[in-house]
Design an enzyme around this catalytic site. Structure first.
Site, PDB file in Angstrom:
ATOM      1  N   ASP A 173      -8.788  14.745  -1.586  1.00  0.00           N
ATOM      2  CA  ASP A 173      -7.732  13.829  -2.021  1.00  0.00           C
ATOM      3  C   ASP A 173      -7.957  13.485  -3.497  1.00  0.00           C
ATOM      4  O   ASP A 173      -9.049  13.057  -3.886  1.00  0.00           O
ATOM      5  CB  ASP A 173      -7.756  12.556  -1.174  1.00  0.00           C
ATOM      6  CG  ASP A 173      -6.603  11.636  -1.522  1.00  0.00           C
ATOM      7  OD1 ASP A 173      -5.467  11.939  -1.128  1.00  0.00           O
ATOM      8  OD2 ASP A 173      -6.837  10.615  -2.203  1.00  0.00           O
ATOM      9  N   GLU A 216      -0.948  14.538  -2.277  1.00  0.00           N
ATOM     10  CA  GLU A 216      -2.061  15.012  -3.110  1.00  0.00           C
ATOM     11  C   GLU A 216      -3.296  15.356  -2.280  1.00  0.00           C
ATOM     12  O   GLU A 216      -4.402  15.448  -2.816  1.00  0.00           O
ATOM     13  CB  GLU A 216      -2.407  13.954  -4.165  1.00  0.00           C
ATOM     14  CG  GLU A 216      -2.965  12.657  -3.625  1.00  0.00           C
ATOM     15  CD  GLU A 216      -1.918  11.642  -3.214  1.00  0.00           C
ATOM     16  OE1 GLU A 216      -2.282  10.464  -3.092  1.00  0.00           O
ATOM     17  OE2 GLU A 216      -0.746  12.023  -3.020  1.00  0.00           O
TER      18      GLU A 216
END
Length: 295
Positions: A173, A216
């Site tokens: 992440d 993301e």
């Protein structure tokens, strides 16, 4: 104005096409819908076993189900004593039978289409391949998508269970990605995602899978990889991303990521449970200050 003369080109008749060089199987029904496999070897075995050239991980497919045989005259299909039989155009095989372009091969509940013979077969194969790619590739980053990731994890976890092999996942992440979007704009954020995945793709093996999990978040699925090796790779990629100069419209954008690493175990009874365990490690990495890998 007079129209220009039409350019004359020589069109090769379809009959002159070389059959053996263009032959392929396209999965038109099954777990990898649209996937194309070029038939280049003398024998291409289809089955559930890991040694098969075309792996079909379905319960109603035998370990060595059937074989496509290449010879001087073209291709033929041979059943390998499969439990549920091999069907060619809805007729069960009793002997080795020659294949013709357009033939349908039924292996368990998967169906393949045999294509051969020049331009027409090549165009149809390319069409199926293009459709398949659209279903498994993320449009922005051009890495695999969540659907493909879950299908791959299902297959690999099943192999781990049967053969005792190692499988690890890395859940990644980007740190403070919302701040990147807010400060530099969403186009800059998209640029970062594309460039980061391009960097990472150059450092993973062909058999590994890099997939966009959402937003993301990304996942590295690493077959035949123990936790320690997965941590080493995740940290190597983390440093690569941290040191890379991300620049968009003349502005440098600092980028780091946090990651959680887990090796598959029998307690992970589904891809979702497997990834949830990695997410817990990722959360710990964030809690410890970000820009780190936790296993």
């Amino acid at each position: 104005m007079e129209p220009k003369d039409t350019r004359v080109t020589a069109a090769a008749p379809f009959a002159e096409a070389r059959i053996c060089e263009d032959a392929c199987l396209v999965q038109i029904y099954g777990p990898e819908l649209g996937k194309k496999v070029t038939l280049q070897a003398k024998e291409t075995t289809i089955g559930r076993g890991s040694g098969c050239e075309i792996a079909v991980d379905l319960d109603n497919v035998s370990r060595r189900h059937c074989t496509v045989v290449r010879n001087k005259l073209g291709f033929s299909l041979r059943d390998e004593g499969s439990t549920n039989g091999t069907y060619l155009n809805n007729v069960q095989l009793r002997r080795e039978i020659p294949l013709r372009t357009g033939d349908l091969l039924k292996v368990g509940s998967a169906i393949f289409k045999f294509l051969s013979g020049g331009e027409l077969g090549s165009i149809e194969a390319q069409y199926h391949e293009e459709i398949y790619q659209l279903t498994i590739i993320d449009g922005l980053t051009q890495v695999h998508n969540k659907r493909y990731l879950f299908e791959l994890l299902e297959r690999e976890m099943s192999r781990c269970s049967r053969h005792g092999r190692a499988l690890s996942v890395v859940l990644i992440d980007l740190d403070r990605f919302k701040q990147i979007n807010d400060q530099f704009g969403h186009l800059a954020g998209d640029h970062v995602l594309r460039e980061m995945t391009a960097l990472m793709k150059g450092c993973v093996r062909r058999e590994d899978c890099l997939a966009r999990y959402g937003g993301e978040e990304f996942v590295l699925a690493l077959p035949e990889t123990v936790r320690e090796s997965a941590v080493f790779l995740a940290d190597k990629l983390r440093l690569l991303v941290e040191r890379h100069e991300f620049v968009f419209e003349g502005k440098r954008i600092p980028v780091t990521y946090s990651a959680g690493v887990v090796q598959w175990g029998s307690m992970h009874d589904s891809p979702l449970a497997f990834l949830k365990a990695a997410d817990e490690k990722l959360y710990e990495a964030k809690r410890r200050g970000r820009n780190r890998v936790v296993a």
